[in-house]
Each structure stands twice: as C-alpha cells, then as structure tokens.
Scaffold this active site. Sequence first.
Site: not given
Lengths: 926, 36
Positions: A606, A808
């Site tokens: 990410d 996430d």
Amino acid sequence: MAEAEMETLVPALSITGASCQGCAKKIRAALEPLTGSTDRVEVDLENQTVALPADTDLADAAQRVTDAGYPAEPLWQPALSVSGATCQGCARKIRNALEPLTGAPERTHVDLEKQTILLMPGIDRNDAAERVTEAGYPARPLNDEEPVEPEQPEQETNRTHKTPEHDETPEADLPAPASNDDQVQLSVTGATCASCVATIEKALMSVKGVTGAHMNLADNTATATGDADPDALVQAVESAGYGASVIEDPDAADEQKQAQDRKQYRDMMIKMAVSLGLGIGLMAYGMGFGSMMISDANQLTWINLGILTFAVMVVTGGHFYVGAAKAFRHHNANMDTLIALGTGTAWLYSMVVSLFPDVFPDMARHVYFEASAMIIGLINLGQALELRAKGKTSEAVRRLLDLRAKTARVIRDGEEQDIPVEQVRKGDQIRVRPGEKLPVDGIIVDGSTRIDESMLTGEPMPVNKASGDEVSAGTLNTHGSIVYEATRVGSETALAQIIRLVKKAQGSKPAIGRLADRISAVFVPSVMLIAVVTALAWFNFGPDPRVVHMMVAATTVLIIACPCALGLATPMSVIVGVGKAAEYGALIRQGDALQTAGKLDLVILDKTGTITEGHPAVTHVHAAEGDQAELLALAAGLEQHSEHPLAEAILERAKSDGAAKRSVTGFEALNGKGVQGELDGEPLRLGNRRWLEGVGIDLSDLDSAARTITDEAGTPLFLSRGNRALGVIGVADAIKQDSEAAIRRLHDAGIRVMMVTGDVQATAEAIARKAGIDDIRAEVLPEDKAAIVEEMRRKGHTVAMVGDGINDAPALAAADVGFAIGTGTDVAIESAAITLMRGSLHGVADAIQISRATVRNIHQNLFGAFIYNTLGIPIAAGVLYPVWGVLMSPILAGAAMSLSSVTVVTNANRLRLFKPRHESETQEGN
Amino acid sequence: MTTVLVNLAGLVLMGAIVWWFWLSESGDAGTQHDHH
C-alpha cells in the site's frame, strides 16, 4: 436403476404443503440434480417427509425443495460433535458403530467438514456419543441450540463466545483452541514424540465440554478450550500415560516450568549416571574379569547381575515402560514402546540364557544385560541434553517476560507510592524516572523524554515523547522524568498481547510439521513389523548363533528407529523462528504464515503510510533570492491560521528549521487556490500556479524547481509578496527514509514489488520510480485492493500484502500472507498474519528472510531425521553384514538415537544466531 | 520343527501388531491413517 432400487432411502426432510402426487413429482424433479435420478427420491405425503440417499447434502436438498414451493427442513439434526474423522472410511466406521441405535448405517450422516454427526430425532445422543468415542473418534452430544459451524461453544449462557480460530489455523486434525479466555493450560510431562502429541490431544478431546485441544511438544504444554473441569483434563492426560498439572497462573508458569525443567534435568542426569554406570561396570566385568558367555562357573553371578539390572532398569527407565504400557492400552505406539521393547527383549533374552543355558547352543549363551542398562542411560542422557537445549529456544518469550516492570510509582491523592504493577488501575497517574521501565500502557500528561522502544518494535533509536503521546509497558525511559496516565493495564497492555501472541504462534504448527506428525503416527508400528521381519530373516538365513543375531538385530532396529527427532524437527525451529522474528519487531501469528512467508514471490505494498510517511511533509524549499529561512517564516506566518494538512507540514518544517513565524494580518483561505494575507501593507500569497499567474505574478524563474517537485510526486506551493515571486515550497507525502533500501532487499531476495494506491497515475509513477517499485496500480479504491491481490494470486504468485491493519484488512486477508504495518505499538496486532511493530518496510524483508531461514532449518531437521531413520534401520537390520560382516550393536543404536534428537535440537538452536541481512551487508555480499 | 514354530510365531506377532495398531477399533494411529 437396479442399483437405485436396492439403495436404502432414509427419511431426510420434513416438508409442508405437499398434498398430491403432482406435488410429489415436483419435489422429485427439484431434487433430481442432487440425487441423479427421481427414483432416488421418495415423497411420503402422509407424514410429509422426503426420503433420500444417505450421502445427500441435506441443507442443499431442503433449499431446493423450499425453492420449489414446499418449505422444507432437514429432518436430521446435528446431534454429535466429533473429532478425528477425516475421510469416508472414518464416516463408514462411525455409521457402523451407530447401527445398533439407528437400525441401519444409512441412518447416520457424518459431516466431515463440520466434524458433526447428524442423526434422526429420538436417538439417545449420549449413548451415540459413547459409541462413536469407543470407535476411536472422541464425540460429545450437541444441544439443539448449539451452532454447528465451525466449532461448538458450550451451552452456558454467561460464556462469551469467541470467534473460533481453527478455520484459519488448521492445527492437525483437531480444532485449535478458540481464545485465550476459555482455555485451560496444562503442563505435561512425559511426552516425547509426535505420537504422544496425538494421544494427548485425543485424550483431552474426549473430556466432556472440550471443544479444542492442542499439545505443544516443544514447551510441553497442552491447551484445552471449552468448558471442561480442569481436574478431568488432568485425569484424561494421566490416564493416557503422561503427567499433567494445571497451569493456574500463566505468568508464574514460566518460572515454575524452569524450576521443573531444572529438577527434571538433575533427575535424568542421576538416572543416566546410575544406568550407564551399571552398563559400563557389567561390560568391564564381562570383558575383564569374567565372561559374557554363561558357564557353570558364572551362571549364578549373571542371574544376580540380571536381577540387579532389572532393578536399575525399573528405577532409571521405569517411565519408558509405564509410558509404553499405557500407550499400548490405547492401541498406540510411541518412542517409549520402542525403548521398552528393545531393552526388554535384550534383558529377557539374557535372563532366559542365564537361567536355562542348556536350551541354547554354546555360541548363543551370551548375555546382553549391559546393553539394556546402557541404552537407558544413553537415552536419559540424550533427553537431559534435549531438555537443556529446549530451554534456550524459548529465550525470546523469556526476554519479553523480563521486560515487565514489577512495581509502579503511582501518584494517588497527591502522594507518590510504589505499588505492585498488578494493582495499577486504569486512570492512575504514574511517574517514571530516567532509566526506569514503564509498567503499563498510557498517555503522557506531564514532561517529555526519549523512550527506547527497541524491545517491542526493533527500532533501535529512542523515540521522543511528550505530553499527549502514547507510551507502552516494557519500554525504557532513557531521558527525562514523566508522568503518564494508565490507559491499559494487566493483560490488556501491548506487551502482554505480544507475549500471548508469540507464545501461541510458537505452539502452532505449519503444514510441513503436520505431515511429519502423520508419518510418525504410523511409523512406530511399522518399525515393530520391520523388527519382526529382521528377526525372522536372521533366524532363517543368518549364520550361527542364529538366535543371538536375531535378537541383536531386532533389538537394534527397535532402538535406532525412534521417531523423537522427527517429532521435534518442526516445533523446535518454529519456536526459534517466531522468537527471532519478534526480536526484529515482526509478530507472526501462526506457523503457517512462517512457512508461506518463505515462499513469497510478490509483495504488494500500500502506498500511504507503508512506503510513505503517511502524512504530508515539506520536501523542497526553494527561495528565489536564496533565503530559505525567510521564505519558511513568511509561509508559516500565513499558514498558522490555516487548518489544512499542507499548512501543518509547513508549520512543522518552519519549527524544525527554527524559522520564526512572521505576523500576518487579514488572513483568508481561498478554496482551490491557496491562502493570502497582508504583511506590511503588501499582499502575501501562498498557493497554486494557476491562481498566482492569474493575479499576474511571473513564476517562470521557479519553473525548474517546481518541475523537480512534481517529478517527485510533490505539490508545489508558490509564495509571492506584492508582485514578486519569492519561492516555491514542495509538499509531499514523503517516502520513508528506508523504504528504498528495504525494497532493494526484497528484490535481492528475488521478490517482485508492486504498489497499489488511490493516487493518480503520475504521482504513483513518481513514487515508484523513486522507491524502485516494479509495478504499480494507481487510482485504486480501497475496496478494490483485495481484488488485485486475488488477481495476482490467480496468476500463480504467492502474494504478500503490506498495509495498515485497519483500512487494508480485506486485502491483508485475501493475501497469502498479510503484513500489518504500524508505527510503535498502536497497530492492531491481531489484524494480520504478520504484524510489523516498526513502521519500516525492512520488517517485511526481515520477516521473509527469517521465515526462509526457519523453513530451511525445518527442512534440514526433517531431512536429518528421515535420513537417520532410513539409513539407520537397514544398517541395524544387518544389510551390511553380508558385505562386511558388520552387525550394529544395540548400544551404538541407543547412542545414535540420542544423538539424532540432540542434533535436531542443536540445529534449531543454530537459527538463534541467524541475522537478517541488512543494506550494508547486502551490498558487501554483492 | 523349531524353525517352523519360530516362523509361525513371527507371523502371528506381525498379524497381532497389524491388528492391534491398525485394524482394531480404537487404534489411534490406525483409525486416522489406515485408509490413506
């Protein structure tokens, strides 16, 4: 068709609303896809039931009939929860065991996936459970209201039902304990090999109320989940042939265990000395003064020595015989079985020779009392050494336990007093002076300091902390005196959670370890068969004295084949590996993650907060006239009135550079343009190019500086005073200092690195270029990250997802291994398979390297254990005899067996010295 | 005669091992693995 007619159909669904043959026809048609033929469906209109073949999926069938317009329910109810039923063969055995109750095997439905047995109403569940347990599958009755999947919590209403974990941690064949709160931990003695693990887990599962059981051979603890009586658990383990005691206080248990280990070590060394002493004495007597061959002159002496040997065998090796007998009663065979049979055979043969020498040919009148005594001595020695080495492997947890402070200086009613840390309550104000450890988690309310968090996060530099910052138990105050308010105490602290997690992960078994367990469970009986075959081969084809050779070879096979090394191979390495990872700030939740992390070939990162700092910071300050401090002072003067994140970045930079904010009046924020104010009667503007050029300011001198900023994914903010452009400030979510180096380490490990981000393509490309990322996916919505992970997995990659534990979470769960990355201890440590306590990507590389080293270590151990057995058994059986005339002595076999366990444990300990390669070493290596 | 007896005893012993550890109903190792 004939087959269908012969098949017994059993009532399986209750239906409503079926009134005629037309309805029956519809129902049969609805079920045809399931049963393969309408003939395999029988509709009873009178009783409103449907009979189906025994193997039909009832839930699916009920759904189909309901969809056809006749509300249906499975007639059978989940009646028993069972464990250990793994295949259709087990299902068949269970059906047969219940036949006396159900009337026909078809009237039992075994759901292997849910480990549940479904029965028709009216069958006595207790009786059924007993029969199934007797058939070898521990079972217990279910209450109707109990949920079936995936685990059956107890009926007690005041019990908190925790999320069961065995879906995600497939522990052997038995469900893993569900949560820490419902568990009873036992300290188990006498468990030596993989067969013992299986026996103990089964014994625990057979206790009423137990829903999960797990035995950890490496630290000799067993954990039972559910609502069981602790005494019943102890009794179950004891009746299976092992010692057990309840661990009342997990904190004290460690010390208790150490004391126990020390005592056990001492006992074993004494036993070793006695039995080895006798063995050596007998050997010396036999070879020096007398003879190992029975004659009229020494017969009585050998009979007496035989009795003495027996006494020593019982005293120093009694636990092997008791263990073997108990295992045998449970149709089990383990390491004790082999030792007992091996030493027992040698002693019995010698005793018979001593008592009735005339029965044997002259050459066969040899006694082997010394072998029995020495084998027991050597195995005791091996186990003592193993115990000592085992103690070292759990050093990581002990190190964490040592971090806990014993007392806290609490300020109550204005007075400071030292109290035991257990008495600290939430909301207490605690003073910590320089050099002291923090007793609980909290938030600083007074003072500032630098705190060494390396023990928790692996981050070597002490971190500055001031009022309002969070601090964690177990960290060290290195600098100033602070007062902080306790927010989490006792078992809630991050440290306590880490300890719990590490302990649990150390006890979990990766898939490779479960394979070893399965092999060793069939191994011991197989070795017994090999021993008999060996004995017969020597008897039929061997040279004289055949009886002696036969006995020696069989004994040697039994002794050398012990699977203890096999049982230790995996858990030992897992304990060291998980501990090592924790040392580097990577918390691994399960053994499986350890194994998978070693196989990764794609890491998806990410962007925000993972590769970058996660908040904007000033990256460039370019002053047209060279005075950067003045530029920052003016910008900060404007921005001090703004609440925009970009303003914060500028203020922070001004503060760290020591630029004093200028006093600006008439502040105004213009949406989509920037901010403006007045300084000494002149307009001061800070904002984007379009706005400033729109008001007629020439920015051409700043073009190249601005381009540099945009090239690096930053946002240029131009500052003007009056009509003059003063400079440009670049603000960006800066790449973490060490991200690039960490990504290079991943590349060096042969791993591709991909970035997913919600940013626009250009920004993503700029970051990727700078950080050395191979592949990017830009403009991705948070919820689509999981889909990208799935896509890459479908392409055949073994994927790791690295992101923060909260946003996430779906992508982390979708990946083969999820890494939650956090700064300090604020990250939710349960959110991913591996949690990085330090906000650095080096943690990913460290964890992967440690995992690879651990898996390599497990492979070495298993390879060693297997090779040892595959070479050892044929040599012991005498395959070298025809070529070289060599037949291994049982004593040598005993030594080799002990050596194999010691080797495995030592090799696992070698892993403690492993250091993940860092940047400097990587470069040297290249 | 002895040869026959010893061989026979060996075979019986092997049969007993197989039966006890694999085939008999509550065999731990057996129930889990005989059919795999």
